[in-house]
Structures are given as structure tokens and as C-alpha cells.
Scaffold this motif. Structure first.
Motif, mmCIF file in Angstrom:
data_model
loop_
_atom_site.group_PDB
_atom_site.id
_atom_site.type_symbol
_atom_site.label_atom_id
_atom_site.label_comp_id
_atom_site.label_asym_id
_atom_site.label_seq_id
_atom_site.Cartn_x
_atom_site.Cartn_y
_atom_site.Cartn_z
ATOM 1 N N ALA A 152 17.852 -24.158 -7.818
ATOM 2 C CA ALA A 152 17.528 -23.604 -9.125
ATOM 3 C C ALA A 152 18.638 -23.932 -10.114
ATOM 4 N N GLY A 153 18.253 -24.341 -11.293
ATOM 5 C CA GLY A 153 19.241 -24.668 -12.313
ATOM 6 C C GLY A 153 19.787 -26.077 -12.253
ATOM 7 N N ALA A 154 19.356 -26.869 -11.259
ATOM 8 C CA ALA A 154 19.891 -28.234 -11.113
ATOM 9 C C ALA A 154 19.602 -29.078 -12.351
ATOM 10 N N ARG A 155 18.379 -29.001 -12.850
ATOM 11 C CA ARG A 155 18.034 -29.816 -14.021
ATOM 12 C C ARG A 155 18.856 -29.407 -15.226
ATOM 13 N N GLU A 156 19.077 -28.097 -15.391
ATOM 14 C CA GLU A 156 19.878 -27.636 -16.528
ATOM 15 C C GLU A 156 21.313 -28.139 -16.424
ATOM 16 N N GLN A 157 21.833 -28.254 -15.211
ATOM 17 C CA GLN A 157 23.174 -28.819 -15.039
ATOM 18 C C GLN A 157 23.197 -30.276 -15.483
ATOM 19 N N PHE A 158 22.152 -31.016 -15.162
ATOM 20 C CA PHE A 158 22.082 -32.409 -15.605
ATOM 21 C C PHE A 158 21.921 -32.502 -17.125
ATOM 22 N N VAL A 159 21.232 -31.533 -17.717
ATOM 23 C CA VAL A 159 21.132 -31.509 -19.181
ATOM 24 C C VAL A 159 22.535 -31.388 -19.791
ATOM 25 N N GLN A 160 23.342 -30.507 -19.219
ATOM 26 C CA GLN A 160 24.695 -30.319 -19.742
ATOM 27 C C GLN A 160 25.568 -31.553 -19.487
ATOM 28 N N ILE A 161 25.420 -32.155 -18.310
ATOM 29 C CA ILE A 161 26.172 -33.384 -18.018
ATOM 30 C C ILE A 161 25.782 -34.480 -19.005
ATOM 31 N N SER A 162 24.491 -34.591 -19.281
ATOM 32 C CA SER A 162 24.013 -35.584 -20.249
ATOM 33 C C SER A 162 24.658 -35.363 -21.612
ATOM 34 N N ALA B 24 35.386 -35.350 -13.114
ATOM 35 C CA ALA B 24 35.666 -34.865 -11.764
ATOM 36 C C ALA B 24 34.894 -33.591 -11.466
ATOM 37 N N ARG B 25 34.861 -32.691 -12.426
ATOM 38 C CA ARG B 25 34.086 -31.461 -12.233
ATOM 39 C C ARG B 25 32.599 -31.778 -12.078
ATOM 40 N N GLN B 26 32.108 -32.729 -12.861
ATOM 41 C CA GLN B 26 30.705 -33.116 -12.740
ATOM 42 C C GLN B 26 30.424 -33.694 -11.359
ATOM 43 N N ALA B 27 31.335 -34.537 -10.877
ATOM 44 C CA ALA B 27 31.154 -35.129 -9.550
ATOM 45 C C ALA B 27 31.090 -34.046 -8.482
ATOM 46 N N ALA B 28 31.964 -33.033 -8.592
ATOM 47 C CA ALA B 28 31.986 -31.950 -7.608
ATOM 48 C C ALA B 28 30.708 -31.138 -7.677
ATOM 49 N N LEU B 29 30.241 -30.837 -8.886
ATOM 50 C CA LEU B 29 29.035 -30.028 -9.041
ATOM 51 C C LEU B 29 27.822 -30.745 -8.465
ATOM 52 N N VAL B 30 27.666 -32.023 -8.802
ATOM 53 C CA VAL B 30 26.507 -32.765 -8.309
ATOM 54 C C VAL B 30 26.541 -32.861 -6.786
ATOM 55 N N ALA B 31 27.731 -33.137 -6.230
ATOM 56 C CA ALA B 31 27.833 -33.276 -4.780
ATOM 57 C C ALA B 31 27.554 -31.953 -4.074
#
Length: 319
Positions: free
Chosen positions: A69-79, A151-158
Motif C-alpha cells: 500500500a502506498g507504493a505508487r504514491e512513493q513513486f509519485v514523490q520520487i518522480s 540513496a534514500r530513494q534506492a533504500a525505499l524502493v528496495a
């Protein structure tokens, strides 16, 4: 979850460990505009990647794929972050700024999208780690700030999206200056393997179709592709495949870049034994030197290997 672009690497009968070299340290120095334009080239690619994925896969697609849950919203923020990075670097470069290219991404569903995201984020971290040391003082803070976010984005996605550890070992930050960056990024320990411009660009090149002819020329070499079975695991003996006339008839070596150093492994009859101590995201290259790898000694690569562990520390075998 294994990467959709795992394509290669190695190991061998006699494995020797070396510290990571100051890649091309004695070569011609790079200008700030060259380094910043290289960073902008990668940011344009990431920006296009996230915009495409989010336009192609809606929330229902993410739900049906079984992602958290919330994975897509995390990608929205990364974008949004990547778009801001593009704007920031473009502002620094002004009229010298490189323009976006035309890209192709092998994403067919949210899972392949999240898998490739993990790869891009780690490549971005490696590129910034390798290049930041060459920037003039006035650009280091901005570069370190972007590195921390990547780096934070890499950690979150992984960890959150893909359910695997976001690091390979406790010593992923390399060279004394980068310990300062570790402090700036709250000691986040990620796969901060420093990549040369040519190494990072060779990893990005398969996704770039065509760039504007007006773009500044980058001093990079796209190395021949290195391939090994995607089912390879540490300790396996595997074939390595590449097309190059460099070093023909000579003893060649597989070099694994990871953590604080590199493993150098001789190739025997086109096969190698992958070292057992590798973990996380590892880059492999073929080198003519038994001492390691630089752009001058590179025959092929880098290739990416993913040796991932779940969030309870158990290895996830490639198959």
C-alpha cells in the motif's frame, strides 16, 4: 525480486581482493559543466522513466500486482524529486544544459517498473559517488544533497516496495571525502559503489534511443556488453559472454565492484566462479589487468548482478 536487466558477471579459481582504484585519477580532469551535464543526462533518463511508468500504471495496476500500500504514491514523490533535480541542474548549467533524449524502457507491469527503478536508483547513487569528488567546491553541497536523496530513494524502493535489503555490507561508502557525505545523508549505508562516467553511461546506454545533436558531447566510452546467466549465484561456475578484440589471446580478468573494494578473478576457458562473499548490487567488468579495472583496461561491462537478501537477512537465490 530480481532485476529485469541482470546481464552479467563473474568469479574464479583464484580470487584476489583489492581496494577500489581512484579510477582514471591520472587522466585529464573533467570540467564542472561536463560532470553536471553527465548528472543531468542520468536525471533526464530517470525523469522520463518515472513519468512513463506512472502514466502507464494506475493505482489499480499496483494493487493487482500485489505491491505494498502506498507504493505508487512513493513513486509519485520520487518522480517529483527527479523533475526537481532536472530543474536544479538545468538552472546551474543554463544555456550549456543537455536536453532530454528519446528512451525505451522494458516495463510491462508495476513489478518490472519497481525492479528497474531499484536498478536506476543504485546506478544514480554510484554515478554521483564517483563524480562528486571531481567537482569544484561550490557544487559539492548540491551534489551531495542529490546523492542523499537518491540513496534514500534506492533504500525505499528496495526495502519497502521490493522487500529486499537496501545494502550489501557495512562499508558501502568509499574514500575519505565520502564519509562526509555519509554524515550529510544520516549515515545511510547503501550500495554507494563509485562508477566512472563511462561505466555509468554504459549501464544507461541500452535505454537511450537517440539524443539531440545539439547536446554537449560527453567524454564517455560505451563498453561492449558483458553477459552471464541471470540464474547465477555466489559460488557458481558460470560462462561469461562478450564481444571484443581487446586483450585477445591474453589472460583476462573479471573484476567485481562492491562495497569498499573489488574482487579480481581470472577467467578460465570462458568461465568463472562467482566469489561467495558478494552481496547486494554488484557491478562486473572484464579487465586486462590483474590489479583491477580502470576505463583504460576495460574490455567489457559493467554488468549488473543482484545478490539480494530478504528483510530477515535470508539470501534470495536467483533461479
Amino acid at each position: 525480486m530480481k532485476s529485469v536487466i541482470v546481464a552479467a558477471t563473474l568469479g574464479a579459481l583464484a580470487v584476489s581482493a583489492h581496494p577500489a582504484p581512484e579510477a582514471e585519477a591520472r587522466g585529464p580532469s573533467l570540467s564542472d559543466s561536463t560532470i553536471l551535464n553527465f548528472a543531468l543526462t542520468l536525471e533526464h533518463l530517470e525523469d522520463a522513466f518515472y513519468k512513463l511508468g506512472l502514466s502507464r500504471f494506475n493505482q489499480r495496476s499496483f494493487d493487482n500486482a500485489g505491491l505494498p500500500a502506498g507504493a505508487r504514491e512513493q513513486f509519485v514523490q520520487i518522480s517529483q524529486h527527479e523533475s526537481e533535480h532536472v530543474a536544479f541542474l538545468t538552472g546551474l548549467l543554463g544555456s550549456k544544459a543537455t536536453k532530454p533524449c528519446t528512451y525505451k524502457f522494458p516495463i510491462n507491469d508495476p513489478k518490472s517498473f519497481s525492479s528497474l527503478s531499484q536498478v536506476f536508483e543504485n546506478v544514480g547513487v554510484g554515478a554521483y559517488t564517483g563524480a562528486t569528488k571531481s567537482l569544484s567546491h561550490q557544487y559539492i553541497t548540491g551534489s551531495a544533497s542529490i546523492l542523499g536523496t537518491e540513496a534514500r530513494q534506492a533504500a525505499l524502493v528496495a526495502a519497502y516496495v521490493n522487500g529486499v535489503e537496501g545494502w550489501g555490507n557495512a562499508f558501502n561508502v568509499i574514500r575519505p571525502f565520502l564519509f562526509l557525505i555519509a554524515i550529510v545523508t544520516n549515515h545511510l549505508q547503501l550500495q554507494q559503489i563509485p562508477l566512472t562516467l563511462s561505466q555509468a553511461y554504459s549501464l544507461a546506454a541500452p535505454f537511450i534511443v537517440k539524443c539531440p545533436s545539439s547536446n554537449p558531447k560527453l567524454p564517455v566510452t560505451v563498453f561492449p556488453t558483458l553477459t552471464i546467466p541471470s540464474s547465477a549465484n555466489p559460488g557458481d561456475t558460470v560462462p561469461v559472454t562478450f564481444k571484443s578484440n581487446v586483450g585477445r589471446g591474453k589472460q583476462l580478468f573479471a573484476v567485481f565492484l562492491f562495497g569498499l573494494g573489488q574482487e579480481v578473478v581470472p577467467i578460465r576457458n570462458g568461465r568463472v566462479i562467482i566469489p561467495k562473499n558478494l552481496a547486494g548490487q554488484v557491478y562486473a567488468l572484464i579487465s586486462t589487468s590483474s590489479s583491477g579495472v580502470t576505463d583504460r583496461t576495460t574490455v567489457a561491462g559493467p554488468a549488473l548482478l543482484q545478490f539480494e537478501f530478504d528483510l530477515e537477512g535470508r539470501y534470495i537465490p536467483n533461479s
